[in-house]
Design an enzyme around this catalytic site. Structure first.
Site, short mmCIF file in Angstrom:
data_model
loop_
_atom_site.label_atom_id
_atom_site.label_comp_id
_atom_site.label_asym_id
_atom_site.label_seq_id
_atom_site.Cartn_x
_atom_site.Cartn_y
_atom_site.Cartn_z
N VAL A 208 42.51 10.15 -42.00
CA VAL A 208 43.51 9.07 -42.05
C VAL A 208 43.53 8.44 -43.44
O VAL A 208 44.54 7.87 -43.85
CB VAL A 208 43.27 7.95 -40.99
CG1 VAL A 208 43.45 8.44 -39.59
CG2 VAL A 208 41.90 7.31 -41.16
N ARG B 141 28.55 -6.92 -32.98
CA ARG B 141 28.08 -5.55 -33.28
C ARG B 141 27.93 -5.30 -34.77
O ARG B 141 28.54 -5.98 -35.61
CB ARG B 141 29.11 -4.54 -32.75
CG ARG B 141 28.93 -4.26 -31.30
CD ARG B 141 29.88 -3.17 -30.86
NE ARG B 141 29.73 -2.98 -29.43
CZ ARG B 141 30.65 -2.44 -28.65
NH1 ARG B 141 31.79 -2.03 -29.16
NH2 ARG B 141 30.44 -2.28 -27.37
N ARG C 293 43.82 24.61 -51.41
CA ARG C 293 42.61 24.92 -52.17
C ARG C 293 42.51 26.43 -52.16
O ARG C 293 42.17 27.02 -51.15
CB ARG C 293 41.39 24.33 -51.49
CG ARG C 293 41.29 22.83 -51.60
CD ARG C 293 39.85 22.40 -51.36
NE ARG C 293 39.71 20.97 -51.54
CZ ARG C 293 39.55 20.10 -50.55
NH1 ARG C 293 39.53 20.51 -49.30
NH2 ARG C 293 39.43 18.82 -50.80
N ASP D 254 39.52 10.30 -54.31
CA ASP D 254 38.12 9.97 -54.62
C ASP D 254 37.93 9.17 -55.91
O ASP D 254 36.86 8.64 -56.14
CB ASP D 254 37.30 11.26 -54.73
CG ASP D 254 37.16 11.97 -53.39
OD1 ASP D 254 37.48 11.35 -52.38
OD2 ASP D 254 36.75 13.14 -53.39
N MET E 160 35.43 8.76 -47.02
CA MET E 160 35.39 10.02 -47.80
C MET E 160 34.75 9.81 -49.17
O MET E 160 34.62 8.68 -49.63
CB MET E 160 36.79 10.59 -47.93
CG MET E 160 37.18 11.44 -46.74
SD MET E 160 38.72 12.29 -47.07
CE MET E 160 38.83 13.34 -45.62
N ASP F 233 39.32 16.83 -59.37
CA ASP F 233 38.33 17.38 -60.28
C ASP F 233 38.35 18.92 -60.29
O ASP F 233 38.47 19.56 -61.35
CB ASP F 233 36.98 16.79 -59.76
CG ASP F 233 35.77 17.46 -60.29
OD1 ASP F 233 35.87 18.04 -61.36
OD2 ASP F 233 34.72 17.37 -59.62
O1 F6P Z 1 37.72 16.25 -52.53
C1 F6P Z 1 38.42 15.23 -52.02
C2 F6P Z 1 38.03 14.92 -50.60
O2 F6P Z 1 38.87 13.86 -50.26
C3 F6P Z 1 36.57 14.56 -50.35
O3 F6P Z 1 36.25 13.22 -50.53
C4 F6P Z 1 36.41 15.00 -48.93
O4 F6P Z 1 35.09 15.28 -48.61
C5 F6P Z 1 37.23 16.22 -48.87
O5 F6P Z 1 38.28 16.02 -49.75
C6 F6P Z 1 37.70 16.59 -47.50
O6 F6P Z 1 38.33 17.81 -47.61
P1 F6P Z 1 39.01 18.59 -46.43
O7 F6P Z 1 40.38 18.02 -46.28
O8 F6P Z 1 39.05 19.98 -46.89
O9 F6P Z 1 38.19 18.36 -45.21
#
Ligand code: F6P
Length: 415
Positions: free
Chosen positions: A220, A122, A9, A87, A129, A40
């Site tokens: 994971v 439980r 990123r 996602d 995510m 996205d």
């Molecule tokens: O944007 C995709 C994503 O999988 C999100 O669902 C999640 O919050 C994020 O990446 C986690 O990103 P990182 O690997 O930077 O913690």
């Protein structure tokens, strides 16, 4: 030899300097066709980069970092996108590369948690995510038969603690030994405030005194071997991207290779980016109906399916009841997913005012009169079961057509 491309990123790519550097590097390497695989954010960035391309080259010429001649030879940048994101948050494709594998990780984790939940009676709260998109949580909720799901696009009503506890408490009273709640990491309430897994736990513990644990699945979900679906999706998308680049002309708008039903199709990148951004705006405006609608038909259908199948009790009878006897049976060898189909068949039959009937052990069972009504709760827990719980045989009805017809007639009269 393995030559990893890896991923990043890159925040500086969002700046003008970063884009200028990227443009210069591409030109110097003689690259004028680019495939971007990302989510996205990546595809939004690719769209902007392509829009800015001529301006970027102009600036590089003005600052003497590129000659006019070199810039003229690279006057067009063709971009084709492929959506790679766990996602499934990009409008314009039914599925993004990676989502199915992430879902599979979630299912494995929930399945692995069930024995502890069952043994100790439980409640488990699983955080999955999806910072801005609830697809993973929603579909995981359907396929694990979770009791409650929290997602950003469809926040619960403000009285959700009562609704949640009524449901969990009611299920325990009917003998259910465990509860599973799936919380998307981006879950919010109708005022836009986060609903965290810990906040849900507090409600369950305070109001129901249930033995409750939180499991955060984290990264994971991104790991492990890709599922068959993702492997084939990636293979098809990658091949289509080459064809799209070969067809591209200086006037062709950048496209995304996407999945429409079962077909790999090309859709305009810009329109998809705009629609994806519209979902964010709809959520910011707390227009939840619009947010769900903009996520697309498959998201809407999943939400409806979840709302229908997750009820712990059948809905109250409606005026339009038709009251048909609808029977289901297996013929042939069992395979995974058959039980999920029978569960959906049963619950949707009841939901629509009809009477579902299970014919056990195929044609042989029918001939022996093994025909019984199936109730709403009879199929609880069936989605994750392999084989064919109704039983199956390879016998075909031509074994004795007359006897089969007679049994169906008896069944019609007695069920
Ligand atoms: O944007 C995709 C994503 O999988 C999100 O669902 C999640 O919050 C994020 O990446 C986690 O990103 P990182 O690997 O930077 O913690």
């Amino acid at each position: 030899m393995c030559f990893p491309i890896c991923s990043a990123r890159c925040m500086s790519f969002k700046t003008r300097e970063g884009s200028l550097k990227a443009a210069k590097n591409l030109v110097e390497k003689g690259i004028s066709n680019l495939v971007v695989i990302g989510g996205d954010g990546s595809l939004t960035g690719a769209n902007r980069f392509r829009k800015d391309w001529s301006e970027l080259l102009k600036e590089l010429v003005e600052s003497k970092e590129l000659s006019c001649e070199v810039a003229a030879n690279h006057s067009h940048l063709n971009i084709v996108g492929m959506v790679g994101s766990i996602d499934n948050d990009f409008c314009g494709t039914d599925m993004t590369i990676g989502t199915d594998s992430a879902l599979h990780r979630i299912i494995e984790a929930v399945d692995a948690i069930m024995p502890t939940a069952f043994s100790h009676q439980r409640t488990f709260i699983m955080e999955v995510m999806g910072r801005h998109c609830g697809y993973l949580a929603l579909v995981a909720g359907i396929v694990t038969e979770a009791d409650f799901v929290f997602i950003p696009e469809w926040p619960p009503e403000s009285n959700w603690p009562e609704t949640l506890c009524d449901k969990l408490g009611g299920e325990r009273r009917t003998g259910q030994r465990l509860n599973i709640i799936i919380v998307s990491e981006g879950a919010i309430d109708r005022d836009g405030n986060p609903i965290t897994a810990d906040a849900v736990k507090k409600v369950v513990v305070d109001k129901l005194q249930q033995d409750t644990r939180v499991t955060v699945l984290g990264h994971v979900q991104r790991g492990g071997a890709p599922t068959a679906f993702d492997r084939i999706l990636g293979c098809r998308m990658g091949a289509e991207a080459v064809l799209a680049l070969m067809d591209a002309t200086p006037t062709t708008p950048p496209c995304v290779v996407s999945l429409d039903g079962n077909a790999a199709v090309r859709v305009p990148l810009m329109a998809c980016v705009e629609k994806t951004q519209a979902v964010t705006k709809a959520m910011e405006a707390k227009n939840w109906d619009l947010a769900v609608q903009l996520r697309g038909k498959s998201f809407q259908r999943n939400l409806e399916t979840y709302q229908l199948l997750t009820r712990s009790k059948p809905p109250l009878p409606t005026a339009e009841k038709t009251g048909w006897n609808l029977a289901v049976m297996h013929i042939g060898a069992p395979c995974c997913g058959m039980n999920a189909a029978v569960r959906s068949f049963t619950r949707n039959s009841i939901y629509t005012g009809n009477n579902p009937i299970g014919i056990h052990n195929g044609i042989d069972g029918l001939l022996k009169g093994e025909v019984k009504p199936i109730g709403w709760a009879d199929v609880t827990g069936w989605v994750s079961e392999g084989g064919a719980l109704l039983g199956t045989k390879r016998t075909m009805p031509d074994k004795d057509f007359a006897a089969v017809a007679e049994q169906l007639e008896i069944g019609r009269a007695h069920v």
